[in-house]
Design a protein around this motif. Structure first.
Motif, PDB file in Angstrom:
ATOM      1  N   GLU A   1     -10.440   9.213  -2.966  1.00 55.57           N
ATOM      2  CA  GLU A   1     -11.706   8.828  -2.348  1.00 55.57           C
ATOM      3  C   GLU A   1     -11.926   7.316  -2.326  1.00 55.57           C
ATOM      4  O   GLU A   1     -12.862   6.830  -1.686  1.00 55.57           O
ATOM      5  CB  GLU A   1     -12.879   9.511  -3.069  1.00 55.57           C
ATOM      6  CG  GLU A   1     -13.157   9.001  -4.478  1.00 55.57           C
ATOM      7  CD  GLU A   1     -12.189   9.559  -5.530  1.00 55.57           C
ATOM      8  OE1 GLU A   1     -12.393   9.272  -6.721  1.00 55.57           O
ATOM      9  OE2 GLU A   1     -11.235  10.277  -5.143  1.00 55.57           O
ATOM     10  N   LYS A   2     -11.063   6.539  -3.006  1.00 56.70           N
ATOM     11  CA  LYS A   2     -11.264   5.090  -3.081  1.00 56.70           C
ATOM     12  C   LYS A   2     -10.113   4.287  -2.491  1.00 56.70           C
ATOM     13  O   LYS A   2     -10.082   3.077  -2.621  1.00 56.70           O
ATOM     14  CB  LYS A   2     -11.471   4.661  -4.535  1.00 56.70           C
ATOM     15  CG  LYS A   2     -12.751   5.191  -5.146  1.00 56.70           C
ATOM     16  CD  LYS A   2     -12.963   4.633  -6.553  1.00 56.70           C
ATOM     17  CE  LYS A   2     -14.290   5.108  -7.135  1.00 56.70           C
ATOM     18  NZ  LYS A   2     -14.498   4.564  -8.503  1.00 56.70           N
ATOM     19  N   ARG A   3      -9.181   4.967  -1.852  1.00 52.60           N
ATOM     20  CA  ARG A   3      -8.002   4.255  -1.346  1.00 52.60           C
ATOM     21  C   ARG A   3      -8.375   3.116  -0.406  1.00 52.60           C
ATOM     22  O   ARG A   3      -7.882   1.996  -0.539  1.00 52.60           O
ATOM     23  CB  ARG A   3      -7.060   5.229  -0.638  1.00 52.60           C
ATOM     24  CG  ARG A   3      -5.856   4.520  -0.038  1.00 52.60           C
ATOM     25  CD  ARG A   3      -4.902   5.454   0.674  1.00 52.60           C
ATOM     26  NE  ARG A   3      -3.813   4.662   1.257  1.00 52.60           N
ATOM     27  CZ  ARG A   3      -2.529   4.884   1.019  1.00 52.60           C
ATOM     28  NH1 ARG A   3      -2.169   5.874   0.213  1.00 52.60           N
ATOM     29  NH2 ARG A   3      -1.616   4.140   1.586  1.00 52.60           N
ATOM     30  N   ASP A   4      -9.235   3.376   0.558  1.00 55.06           N
ATOM     31  CA  ASP A   4      -9.564   2.345   1.551  1.00 55.06           C
ATOM     32  C   ASP A   4     -10.257   1.145   0.904  1.00 55.06           C
ATOM     33  O   ASP A   4      -9.967  -0.017   1.235  1.00 55.06           O
ATOM     34  CB  ASP A   4     -10.451   2.936   2.647  1.00 55.06           C
ATOM     35  CG  ASP A   4      -9.698   3.918   3.525  1.00 55.06           C
ATOM     36  OD1 ASP A   4      -8.455   3.914   3.468  1.00 55.06           O
ATOM     37  OD2 ASP A   4     -10.355   4.681   4.255  1.00 55.06           O
ATOM     38  N   ILE A   5     -11.179   1.410  -0.024  1.00 53.15           N
ATOM     39  CA  ILE A   5     -11.903   0.318  -0.691  1.00 53.15           C
ATOM     40  C   ILE A   5     -10.945  -0.541  -1.506  1.00 53.15           C
ATOM     41  O   ILE A   5     -10.962  -1.786  -1.446  1.00 53.15           O
ATOM     42  CB  ILE A   5     -13.021   0.878  -1.590  1.00 53.15           C
ATOM     43  CG1 ILE A   5     -14.074   1.566  -0.740  1.00 53.15           C
ATOM     44  CG2 ILE A   5     -13.632  -0.229  -2.450  1.00 53.15           C
ATOM     45  CD1 ILE A   5     -15.133   2.282  -1.552  1.00 53.15           C
ATOM     46  N   ILE A   6     -10.064   0.107  -2.283  1.00 49.16           N
ATOM     47  CA  ILE A   6      -9.118  -0.631  -3.121  1.00 49.16           C
ATOM     48  C   ILE A   6      -8.149  -1.435  -2.258  1.00 49.16           C
ATOM     49  O   ILE A   6      -7.829  -2.591  -2.559  1.00 49.16           O
ATOM     50  CB  ILE A   6      -8.356   0.333  -4.056  1.00 49.16           C
ATOM     51  CG1 ILE A   6      -9.322   0.955  -5.071  1.00 49.16           C
ATOM     52  CG2 ILE A   6      -7.220  -0.397  -4.770  1.00 49.16           C
ATOM     53  CD1 ILE A   6      -8.703   2.025  -5.940  1.00 49.16           C
TER      54      ILE A   6
ATOM     55  N   GLU B   1       0.822  -1.206   0.000  1.00 49.70           N
ATOM     56  CA  GLU B   1       0.000   0.000   0.000  1.00 49.70           C
ATOM     57  C   GLU B   1       0.861   1.262   0.000  1.00 49.70           C
ATOM     58  O   GLU B   1       0.524   2.251  -0.657  1.00 49.70           O
ATOM     59  CB  GLU B   1      -0.948  -0.037   1.195  1.00 49.70           C
ATOM     60  CG  GLU B   1      -2.024  -1.111   1.031  1.00 49.70           C
ATOM     61  CD  GLU B   1      -2.708  -1.495   2.336  1.00 49.70           C
ATOM     62  OE1 GLU B   1      -2.624  -0.691   3.298  1.00 49.70           O
ATOM     63  OE2 GLU B   1      -3.330  -2.575   2.402  1.00 49.70           O
TER      64      GLU B   1
ATOM     65  N   ASP C   1      -8.045  -8.766   0.322  1.00 51.29           N
ATOM     66  CA  ASP C   1      -8.874  -9.951   0.102  1.00 51.29           C
ATOM     67  C   ASP C   1      -8.289 -10.824  -1.010  1.00 51.29           C
ATOM     68  O   ASP C   1      -8.259 -12.059  -0.912  1.00 51.29           O
ATOM     69  CB  ASP C   1     -10.305  -9.540  -0.261  1.00 51.29           C
ATOM     70  CG  ASP C   1     -11.063  -8.929   0.914  1.00 51.29           C
ATOM     71  OD1 ASP C   1     -10.628  -9.155   2.062  1.00 51.29           O
ATOM     72  OD2 ASP C   1     -12.068  -8.234   0.669  1.00 51.29           O
TER      73      ASP C   1
ATOM     74  N   TYR D   1      -3.705   5.243  -6.062  1.00 52.54           N
ATOM     75  CA  TYR D   1      -5.042   5.296  -5.481  1.00 52.54           C
ATOM     76  C   TYR D   1      -5.749   6.617  -5.791  1.00 52.54           C
ATOM     77  O   TYR D   1      -5.182   7.686  -5.560  1.00 52.54           O
ATOM     78  CB  TYR D   1      -4.968   5.185  -3.961  1.00 52.54           C
ATOM     79  CG  TYR D   1      -4.385   3.897  -3.438  1.00 52.54           C
ATOM     80  CD1 TYR D   1      -5.074   2.692  -3.562  1.00 52.54           C
ATOM     81  CD2 TYR D   1      -3.154   3.897  -2.786  1.00 52.54           C
ATOM     82  CE1 TYR D   1      -4.546   1.515  -3.054  1.00 52.54           C
ATOM     83  CE2 TYR D   1      -2.619   2.719  -2.279  1.00 52.54           C
ATOM     84  CZ  TYR D   1      -3.317   1.532  -2.422  1.00 52.54           C
ATOM     85  OH  TYR D   1      -2.791   0.370  -1.919  1.00 52.54           O
TER      86      TYR D   1
ATOM     87  N   ARG E   1      -8.674  -2.667   0.725  1.00 54.05           N
ATOM     88  CA  ARG E   1      -9.359  -3.850   1.262  1.00 54.05           C
ATOM     89  C   ARG E   1      -9.520  -4.928   0.197  1.00 54.05           C
ATOM     90  O   ARG E   1      -9.325  -6.122   0.461  1.00 54.05           O
ATOM     91  CB  ARG E   1     -10.730  -3.438   1.825  1.00 54.05           C
ATOM     92  CG  ARG E   1     -10.669  -2.707   3.146  1.00 54.05           C
ATOM     93  CD  ARG E   1     -12.033  -2.681   3.815  1.00 54.05           C
ATOM     94  NE  ARG E   1     -13.019  -1.946   3.027  1.00 54.05           N
ATOM     95  CZ  ARG E   1     -13.246  -0.624   3.146  1.00 54.05           C
ATOM     96  NH1 ARG E   1     -12.555   0.091   4.026  1.00 54.05           N
ATOM     97  NH2 ARG E   1     -14.169  -0.040   2.413  1.00 54.05           N
ATOM     98  N   ASN E   2      -9.878  -4.524  -1.015  1.00 58.97           N
ATOM     99  CA  ASN E   2     -10.045  -5.499  -2.099  1.00 58.97           C
ATOM    100  C   ASN E   2      -8.735  -6.224  -2.396  1.00 58.97           C
ATOM    101  O   ASN E   2      -8.722  -7.440  -2.653  1.00 58.97           O
ATOM    102  CB  ASN E   2     -10.557  -4.805  -3.360  1.00 58.97           C
ATOM    103  CG  ASN E   2     -12.015  -4.381  -3.246  1.00 58.97           C
ATOM    104  OD1 ASN E   2     -12.739  -4.880  -2.376  1.00 58.97           O
ATOM    105  ND2 ASN E   2     -12.436  -3.448  -4.087  1.00 58.97           N
TER     106      ASN E   2
END
Length: 261
Positions: free
Chosen positions: A215-220, A203, A226, A212, A222-223
């Motif tokens: 606004e989407k750093r946390d979502i990406i 990261e 996973d 990143y 986490r994906n």
């Protein structure tokens, strides 16, 4: 004797006796050699030839055997089928055609389970000529018929292919079909600590590269975690991945994300 040799000797001594492979009037030296190779692949060693077309072949047989010379060296030649099977207690005949004879018809796997169950008996499998197979009189010498579940539109098998299939099924029935290697993981699974360190390195590297959208750093992130968890990574996988990331980071100047000159 090495420990590996001793292990092999113990396995061989504990192995059930395999069936004798009997080729009736084989025509081509190459097929005899390939038969020996197929037998050796799966631990069979006793080969008998009945009236081979040109006698014991002098050319091409050893080359086709590809190293299975112990089978060829121990092979015997017989003038008649009756002579070749005289010492056997139970005989199977392979054929692709309905013979109209009142005999059990077995698939290769069932036939070899029957052979293995006959501990202490001498068994044999008859294979016919390359072009015509066994004739009805020769089939009449057998206790049962073995036929292969081939496609009816193309049922012809090469002689050595037939021997290979029967040899393979015998080895399975005898409980000897152990794979030579397993493909098991040589490195233990990665710990959560190691995975956490990898995530941090990844990261940070992606952030420095401007990967990143803010606004989407946390979502990406986490994906991606996973995705890496689904890979069931080993310790070696994590070390390799972190080394690759370090190499990329060291070769690339860090991007200025502060907005300052």
């Amino acid at each position: 004797m090495s420990s590996a040799d001793l292990h092999d000797t113990m396995i061989q001594s504990a192995s059930p006796a395999g069936p004798v492979i009997i080729l009736v009037q084989p025509q081509l030296a190459e097929n005899i050699g390939m038969t020996a190779r197929a037998m050796a692949n799966f631990g069979l060693s006793e080969l008998r030839l009945v009236a081979p077309k040109n006698g014991w072949p002098k050319k091409g047989v050893r080359e086709a055997a590809s190293g299975a010379t112990h089978v060829l060296d121990g092979a015997s030649v017989h003038a008649t089928l009756a002579e070749a099977i005289a010492d056997l207690h139970y005989v199977l005949a392979t054929t692709a055609r309905e013979r109209g004879q009142m005999k059990r018809v077995l698939a290769p796997d069932a036939a070899m389970r029957d052979v293995v169950a006959r501990a202490g008996q001498r068994t044999g499998i008859l294979f016919g000529r390359e072009r015509a197979g066994l004739d009805n009189d020769e089939v009449s010498f057998a206790d049962a018929i073995v036929t292969f579940p081939v496609d009816a539109r193309f049922s012809s098998l090469n002689l050595a292919q037939g021997v290979l299939l029967m040899s393979y099924e015998w080895r399975r029935a005898a409980g000897l079909s152990v794979l030579p290697f397993t493909g098991e993981m040589l490195s233990p699974p990665a710990t959560r600590e190691a995975m956490g360190s990898l995530f941090a390195t990844l990261e940070d590297s992606l952030g420095s590269a401007g990967f990143y959208p803010p606004e989407k750093r946390d979502i990406i992130a986490r994906n991606m975690r996973d995705m890496l968890h689904r890979m069931a990574m080993t310790e070696q996988d994590v070390r390799t991945m972190r080394g690759a990331l370090r190499a990329l980071t060291l070769r690339r100047p860090r991007r200025n994300t502060s907005g300052q000159p």
